[in-house]
Scaffold this active site. Structure first.
Site, PDB file in Angstrom:
ATOM      1  N   LYS A 187       0.837  -1.208   0.000  1.00  0.00           N
ATOM      2  CA  LYS A 187       0.000   0.000   0.000  1.00  0.00           C
ATOM      3  C   LYS A 187       0.866   1.251   0.000  1.00  0.00           C
ATOM      4  O   LYS A 187       1.604   1.500   0.950  1.00  0.00           O
ATOM      5  CB  LYS A 187      -0.914   0.054   1.225  1.00  0.00           C
ATOM      6  CG  LYS A 187      -1.900   1.213   1.129  1.00  0.00           C
ATOM      7  CD  LYS A 187      -2.553   1.567   2.443  1.00  0.00           C
ATOM      8  CE  LYS A 187      -1.798   2.590   3.246  1.00  0.00           C
ATOM      9  NZ  LYS A 187      -1.752   3.951   2.648  1.00  0.00           N
ATOM     10  N   GLU A 261      10.836   0.792   9.726  1.00  0.00           N
ATOM     11  CA  GLU A 261      11.741   1.922   9.472  1.00  0.00           C
ATOM     12  C   GLU A 261      10.960   3.176   9.846  1.00  0.00           C
ATOM     13  O   GLU A 261      10.013   3.552   9.157  1.00  0.00           O
ATOM     14  CB  GLU A 261      12.115   1.998   7.980  1.00  0.00           C
ATOM     15  CG  GLU A 261      12.784   0.758   7.438  1.00  0.00           C
ATOM     16  CD  GLU A 261      14.288   0.710   7.704  1.00  0.00           C
ATOM     17  OE1 GLU A 261      14.794   1.580   8.444  1.00  0.00           O
ATOM     18  OE2 GLU A 261      14.928  -0.220   7.190  1.00  0.00           O
ATOM     19  N   CYS A 295      13.390  10.973   6.445  1.00  0.00           N
ATOM     20  CA  CYS A 295      13.512  10.428   7.804  1.00  0.00           C
ATOM     21  C   CYS A 295      14.916  10.638   8.347  1.00  0.00           C
ATOM     22  O   CYS A 295      15.105  10.816   9.547  1.00  0.00           O
ATOM     23  CB  CYS A 295      13.167   8.951   7.777  1.00  0.00           C
ATOM     24  SG  CYS A 295      14.094   8.090   6.500  1.00  0.00           S
ATOM     25  N   GLU A 392      10.594  15.206  15.756  1.00  0.00           N
ATOM     26  CA  GLU A 392      10.787  15.178  14.310  1.00  0.00           C
ATOM     27  C   GLU A 392       9.802  16.145  13.652  1.00  0.00           C
ATOM     28  O   GLU A 392       8.601  16.063  13.876  1.00  0.00           O
ATOM     29  CB  GLU A 392      10.535  13.761  13.783  1.00  0.00           C
ATOM     30  CG  GLU A 392      10.813  13.645  12.302  1.00  0.00           C
ATOM     31  CD  GLU A 392      10.473  12.270  11.737  1.00  0.00           C
ATOM     32  OE1 GLU A 392       9.380  11.748  12.041  1.00  0.00           O
ATOM     33  OE2 GLU A 392      11.291  11.737  10.977  1.00  0.00           O
TER      34      GLU A 392
HETATM   35  P1  NAP Z   1       2.613   7.451   8.604  1.00  0.00           P
HETATM   36  O1  NAP Z   1       1.478   8.312   8.930  1.00  0.00           O
HETATM   37  O2  NAP Z   1       3.107   6.517   9.630  1.00  0.00           O
HETATM   38  O3  NAP Z   1       2.220   6.703   7.269  1.00  0.00           O
HETATM   39  C1  NAP Z   1       3.021   5.736   6.648  1.00  0.00           C
HETATM   40  C2  NAP Z   1       2.139   4.748   5.936  1.00  0.00           C
HETATM   41  O4  NAP Z   1       1.377   3.989   6.883  1.00  0.00           O
HETATM   42  C3  NAP Z   1       1.102   5.382   5.010  1.00  0.00           C
HETATM   43  O5  NAP Z   1       0.932   4.541   3.901  1.00  0.00           O
HETATM   44  C4  NAP Z   1      -0.127   5.423   5.900  1.00  0.00           C
HETATM   45  O6  NAP Z   1      -1.311   5.559   5.179  1.00  0.00           O
HETATM   46  C5  NAP Z   1      -0.017   4.101   6.607  1.00  0.00           C
HETATM   47  N1  NAP Z   1      -0.744   3.999   7.869  1.00  0.00           N
HETATM   48  C6  NAP Z   1      -1.288   4.997   8.631  1.00  0.00           C
HETATM   49  N2  NAP Z   1      -1.854   4.465   9.739  1.00  0.00           N
HETATM   50  C7  NAP Z   1      -1.665   3.121   9.687  1.00  0.00           C
HETATM   51  C8  NAP Z   1      -2.001   2.027  10.556  1.00  0.00           C
HETATM   52  N3  NAP Z   1      -2.641   2.219  11.695  1.00  0.00           N
HETATM   53  N4  NAP Z   1      -1.629   0.786  10.186  1.00  0.00           N
HETATM   54  C9  NAP Z   1      -0.955   0.567   9.047  1.00  0.00           C
HETATM   55  N5  NAP Z   1      -0.616   1.551   8.187  1.00  0.00           N
HETATM   56  C10 NAP Z   1      -0.949   2.826   8.503  1.00  0.00           C
HETATM   57  O7  NAP Z   1       3.881   8.265   8.174  1.00  0.00           O
HETATM   58  P2  NAP Z   1       3.912   9.491   7.203  1.00  0.00           P
HETATM   59  O8  NAP Z   1       3.590  10.683   8.001  1.00  0.00           O
HETATM   60  O9  NAP Z   1       3.151   9.204   5.978  1.00  0.00           O
HETATM   61  O10 NAP Z   1       5.464   9.458   6.797  1.00  0.00           O
HETATM   62  C11 NAP Z   1       6.409  10.198   7.456  1.00  0.00           C
HETATM   63  C12 NAP Z   1       7.130   9.366   8.493  1.00  0.00           C
HETATM   64  O11 NAP Z   1       7.825   8.292   7.888  1.00  0.00           O
HETATM   65  C13 NAP Z   1       8.176  10.157   9.214  1.00  0.00           C
HETATM   66  O12 NAP Z   1       8.075   9.950  10.594  1.00  0.00           O
HETATM   67  C14 NAP Z   1       9.486   9.598   8.687  1.00  0.00           C
HETATM   68  O13 NAP Z   1      10.564   9.733   9.528  1.00  0.00           O
HETATM   69  C15 NAP Z   1       9.133   8.204   8.397  1.00  0.00           C
HETATM   70  N6  NAP Z   1      10.029   7.637   7.395  1.00  0.00           N
HETATM   71  C16 NAP Z   1      10.970   6.733   7.808  1.00  0.00           C
HETATM   72  C17 NAP Z   1      11.852   6.165   6.903  1.00  0.00           C
HETATM   73  C18 NAP Z   1      12.890   5.180   7.341  1.00  0.00           C
HETATM   74  O14 NAP Z   1      13.441   4.501   6.492  1.00  0.00           O
HETATM   75  N7  NAP Z   1      13.173   5.049   8.615  1.00  0.00           N
HETATM   76  C19 NAP Z   1      11.750   6.500   5.557  1.00  0.00           C
HETATM   77  C20 NAP Z   1      10.779   7.410   5.155  1.00  0.00           C
HETATM   78  C21 NAP Z   1       9.912   7.958   6.111  1.00  0.00           C
HETATM   79  P3  NAP Z   1      -1.779   7.070   4.806  1.00  0.00           P
HETATM   80  O15 NAP Z   1      -0.761   7.653   3.937  1.00  0.00           O
HETATM   81  O16 NAP Z   1      -3.045   6.950   4.112  1.00  0.00           O
HETATM   82  O17 NAP Z   1      -1.897   7.790   6.104  1.00  0.00           O
END
Ligand code: NAP
Ligand code: MG
Length: 481
Positions: A187, A261, A295, A392
């Protein structure tokens, strides 16, 4: 700043006509475009102008069930029976197809997510192809990767990815899963589904057996339905620490293998003997690349006191040259903030930074009238306890602190719940090694920043998650051994 000569580049926009985007996308399940069972769609928009680009299917539990069922059938059927060498051939084919369509992918990535075309063209898309190439090469050599180990694939991998590197994150997830013989339900993020769907078109074209890769679009609930599905054997998630924690709870007690991650709050450390001009380039790349939606962004800067004035003067001067605006323009350095919601989050942190007494500097570049924009921002006079030094932000906001001694900066840099990445700048290799070996971070860059390569493992400590992607470690995460 006042000593800059006033002149501008002529606009050099990439033509969006190169990209073929449908008005509406269904799920890609069992090799076919499949309408959502509940009939719901949502819009994905261009964050640079707020305009709708396409409608995308909203995935329900029933859609996820169908995708997992298709992935299971492919795993137990044609994909499971295929030789490792033939598996590799399909992965190579996908890599080559990405290269052939690189320009189209770059445009779609930029339209849907807001990142500058120069980044999608030169970083995201080539790296995504490289991940497929790299893992294609391993498919028939797994016994050499893990000698004297009895290895087996896991089954169906449920993968959920964020919006900051949409195609690249899909590649990080899909390529090692296929190389190790697993099948996939993925997804993409709600705000950036289009390059994953384009990848699905190309996967269909590659002739990959039906059901090996399934793409289901939707919001958080769709992601939850995937990771909680009883017939999923492996969960791979990249996203926020808060959702990562939820996932860890929900899979506890199951047999699912998990990699997470998550977020980061990287320290970029400049010692007094560093090459300052080079370091300033690294700081700018570290925090303003992809609008800080990274990230591993170098969001905390630690400068040794004796070079603080020089670094800040050069940094502000360099920030003033950054071109913020139309992501499709090849001159643009800083594009649009991915969503209204993310822009509000960043603005909230900027307000908090000022309220807590830090000093703000923002570039005076003109921001476009419509769309989501944030000028490159830097804060000085930041305390260790300041919110902007602890949490963050995921935007183009840098928090600067100073230090006198090496032990002091190691302690300050490690004083965060995260542990994903860091950067160190010094003329002396011994100092680089001393500091980097004492930092709690999965990746430490020396005299450079934000360098990625499919052969290098990537991942975090502490609240930045666990497990590694990339390199041999990335294969191990998809194998039982
Ligand atoms: P997020 O809200 O956690 O969303 C990530 C993904 O998970 C999206 O596809 C989201 O869908 C989905 N999601 C949301 N709630 C969920 C649940 N309860 N169960 C399963 N999936 C769920 O993160 P984001 O705000 O989109 O992304 C930014 C974050 O990603 C930052 O904190 C960043 O540091 C982190 N990041 C980490 C890495 C790494 O390699 N460590 C790399 C890139 C980003 P929706 O989009 O529809 O909400
Ligand atoms: Mg979008």
């Amino acid at each position: 700043m006042s000593d800059q000569t006033e002149w501008n580049y002529s606009p050099a926009p990439e033509s969006a006509k190169q990209a073929h985007i449908s008005g509406r996308y269904e799920h890609f399940i069992n090799g076919k475009w499949t309408a959502p069972k509940e009939g719901d769609y949502f819009s994905t928009t261009n964050p640079a102008n707020g305009k709708k680009i396409a409608e995308v299917a909203s995935g329900s539990q029933a859609d996820v069930n169908a995708a997992v069922k298709a992935a299971r059938a492919a795993y137990e059927g044609p994909w499971g029976k295929l030789s490792a060498r033939d598996r590799g051939k399909y992965i190579y084919r996908i890599a080559r197809l990405i290269q052939e369509r690189a320009r189209e992918f770059a445009i779609i990535e930029t339209l849907d997510g807001g990142k500058p075309i120069r980044e999608s063209r030169d970083v995201d898309i080539p790296l995504a192809a490289n991940h497929f190439f790299y893992y294609a090469g391993w498919a028939d050599k797994l016994e050499y990767a893990f000698p004297n180990r009895k290895i087996a694939s896991l089954g169906v991998a449920g993968q959920v990815i964020p919006w900051n590197f949409p195609l690249l994150m899909a590649a990080w997830k899909i390529a090692p899963a296929l190389a190790t013989g697993n099948t996939v339900v993925l997804k993409p993020a709600e705000t950036t589904p289009l390059t994953s769907l384009k990848l699905a078109e190309l996967i269909a074209e590659s002739g990959l057996p039906e059901g090996v890769v399934n793409i289901v679009t939707g919001a958080g609930e769709t992601g939850a339905a995937i990771v909680n599905h009883a017939d999923v054997n492996k969960v791979a998630f990249t996203g926020s620490t808060s959702v990562g924690k939820l996932i860890q709870k929900s899979v506890a007690g199951s047999n699912k293998k998990v990699t997470l991650e998550l977020g980061g709050k990287a320290a970029n450390i400049i010692l007094d003997d560093a090459a300052i001009d080079q370091a300033v380039e690294g700081i700018v790349n570290g925090i303003y690349f992809n609008q800080g939606h990274v990230c591993c962004a170098g969001s905390r800067l630690f400068v040794q006191e004796s070079v603080f004035d020089e670094v800040m003067w050069k940094l502000k001067r360099r920030m003033d040259t950054l071109i913020v605006g139309d992501p499709l323009d090849k001159n643009t350095d800083v594009g649009a903030i991915n969503s209204k919601e993310q822009l509000r989050t960043i603005e909230k942190y900027i307000k908090t930074g000022r309220e807590e007494g830090s000093e703000m500097y923002q570039t005076s570049c003109k921001l476009p009238a419509s769309g989501n924009w944030c000028a490159p921002t830097v804060f000085t006079n930041v305390a260790q306890s300041s919110t902007i030094a602890q949490e963050e932000i995921f935007g183009p906001v840098l928090a600067v602190q100073t230090f006198r001694t090496v032990p002091e900066v190691i302690e300050k840099a490690n004083n965060t719940p995260y542990g994903l990445s860091a950067g160190v700048w010094s003329d002396k290799g011994a100092r680089l090694f001393q500091i980097s070996s004492n930092l709690d971070a999965g990746v430490v860059w020396g005299n450079t920043y934000n360098q990625f390569d499919p052969t290098s493992p990537f991942g975090g400590y502490k609240e930045s998650g666990f497990g590694r992607e990339g390199g041999l470690h990335g294969l191990a995460a998809y194998l039982d051994m």
